[in-house]
Design a protein around this motif. Structure first.
Motif, PDB file in Angstrom:
ATOM      1  N   TYR A 156      81.298 -20.385 -28.434  1.00 11.14           N
ATOM      2  CA  TYR A 156      79.861 -20.435 -28.612  1.00 11.14           C
ATOM      3  C   TYR A 156      79.356 -19.005 -28.798  1.00 11.14           C
ATOM      4  N   SER A 191      73.342 -30.567 -27.352  1.00 13.28           N
ATOM      5  CA  SER A 191      72.986 -30.116 -26.009  1.00 13.28           C
ATOM      6  C   SER A 191      74.220 -30.067 -25.123  1.00 13.28           C
ATOM      7  N   ALA A 243      72.122 -25.395 -22.781  1.00 16.50           N
ATOM      8  CA  ALA A 243      71.555 -25.632 -24.108  1.00 16.50           C
ATOM      9  C   ALA A 243      70.809 -26.961 -24.022  1.00 16.50           C
ATOM     10  N   LEU A 298      71.943 -22.147 -34.195  1.00 18.28           N
ATOM     11  CA  LEU A 298      72.072 -20.905 -33.442  1.00 18.28           C
ATOM     12  C   LEU A 298      71.871 -19.703 -34.342  1.00 18.28           C
ATOM     13  N   GLN A 304      67.145 -22.700 -31.158  1.00 14.82           N
ATOM     14  CA  GLN A 304      67.578 -22.466 -29.785  1.00 14.82           C
ATOM     15  C   GLN A 304      66.638 -21.470 -29.100  1.00 14.82           C
ATOM     16  N   TRP A 328      67.848 -20.354 -25.623  1.00 12.40           N
ATOM     17  CA  TRP A 328      68.570 -20.023 -24.396  1.00 12.40           C
ATOM     18  C   TRP A 328      69.495 -18.822 -24.532  1.00 12.40           C
TER      19      TRP A 328
END
Length: 392
Positions: A8, A38, A54, A60, A78, A80
């Motif tokens: 990620y 998520s 997430a 992203l 996104q 976060w």
């Protein structure tokens, strides 16, 4: 064999040592999430965090406003990761460490879309909606997924992409606080629970000579032994035919197969149209055509005529690998054996060397490792050792 580790962006952004640590495993490539569902994920080595939540499916990177102008269905951004463009920031760090970067794009898996646009969701034979599962038979959903594939796959510097969930999603889903294990459903029953009865699918069934109400009633009858505890779990296509009858089983598989193939062809074509020549396109897949979820059911001959190859789930025993790799034997294209290397998630990193060699004997020509960001230090040590020995 060429090996890629899944990551990620948040595994890398904010951690100056992450890219070098991944390169030191002995992998040549990273498959980096550009569009993902998520999740709640550990970051066990990150200097600034230990948990990333997430909260919803998102891209992203900053989506192209012009591409999505006027569309009702559009990707969510996104919030976060503390970066304006976490994908690009992570990709640059990985490239600087000498790693080839490919995008990782999750398509038909989006709970927020299902919550905000409930009409897009799969509807089972009981009338229950699956908000995590967009129905790919709906034209608006298909158009959205194809546009998302083209945008998310072709990011600056990426040499290829891997499309996950590029087909039907259904009943199986690791939902928050899941409580569905009280009744043991075999994969045949799970297929029946994954059949969709939204208006688009009812129209599709009619094209195959099926009445939607009668088919739904047949599914409910077939599932009744599972709810009452009087039946045993059935598996495979033979199990589906036993529960539903051969004619109904064949008609539903024909309809769903046609829809999935149409999406896969359109998504791959859109990615190639947006990319430079030589851009590699792989699909996460399973050769059992009734499979739903991350590794969608495909016809091996067809999918290898469309994409450059497949990523196949190979965690487990020898029989599991033989079942997924066998139907692809002797075919041209990338056959990437995907192994979970997180012990706590059912992986066996200590057996990677042996399992990878077994996959290679069945025709696998690349490896995928799920997931370098989630694995513990000892698990990564086992991976590095295995790759070192395999490379000799």
């Amino acid at each position: 064999m060429k090996t890629s580790a899944f990551l990620y962006p948040w595994d890398v952004v904010g951690d100056p040592d992450a890219a070098a640590r991944v390169a030191d495993l002995g992998v040549q490539q990273v498959t980096l999430a550009a569009a993902y569902h998520s999740t709640r994920a550990l970051t066990p080595r990150h200097p600034g965090s230990r948990i990333v939540t997430a909260e919803h499916a998102a891209v992203l990177y900053p989506p192209d406003a012009a591409r999505w102008a006027g569309r009702e269905l559009r990707p969510y951004e996104q919030s976060w990761v503390a970066s304006d463009d976490p994908y690009t920031e992570a990709a640059q760090a990985l490239t600087d460490a000498g790693l080839e970067v490919h995008t990782w794009v999750v398509l038909a898996h989006n709970s927020r879309m299902g919550a905000e646009h409930p009409g897009t969701s799969v509807v089972n034979a009981y009338g229950d909606r699956y908000p995590w599962a967009p129905c790919i038979a709906q034209p608006a959903v298909g158009e959205y997924l194809v546009a998302l594939a083209a945008e998310a796959a072709v990011r600056d510097g990426a040499r290829g992409t891997e499309l996950e969930s590029c087909g039907w999603y259904g009943f199986a889903h690791l939902h928050a606080h899941d409580k569905i294990a009280g009744v043991g459903l075999g994969d045949a029953a799970q297929y029946l629970m994954s059949l969709c009865f939204c208006p688009a699918c009812r129209t599709g069934y009619a094209e195959h000579g099926l009445d939607g109400d009668e088919l739904a009633a047949a599914v409910r009858r077939a599932l009744e032994p599972a709810w009452s505890g009087s039946g045993s779990p059935e598996a495979g296509r033979a199990g589906i035919e036993k529960l539903l009858g051969a004619d109904l089983a064949a008609a539903t598989l024909q309809w769903r197969g046609r829809v999935a193939r149409t999406l896969q062809e359109a998504a791959v074509a859109a990615v190639r149209a947006a990319a430079e020549p030589g851009f590699q396109v792989l699909l996460h897949a399973d050769p059992a055509p009734y499979r739903c979820g991350a590794n969608v059911g495909v016809d091996p001959e067809h999918i290898l005529s469309v994409a450059d190859g497949v990523v196949l789930p190979c965690t487990g025993g020898d029989a599991a690998r033989e079942a997924v790799l066998g139907p692809f034997a002797g075919r041209e294209g990338v056959l990437a054996a995907n192994f979970t290397v997180v012990t706590g998630m059912g992986g066996s990193p200590a057996a990677l060397e042996r399992d990878a060699a077994h996959a290679a004997s069945l025709g696998a020509n690349q490896l995928r490792l799920y997931h370098a960001g989630l694995a513990s230090g000892p698990d990564l040590g086992s991976v590095a050792g295995a790759l070192s020995r395999l490379g000799r």
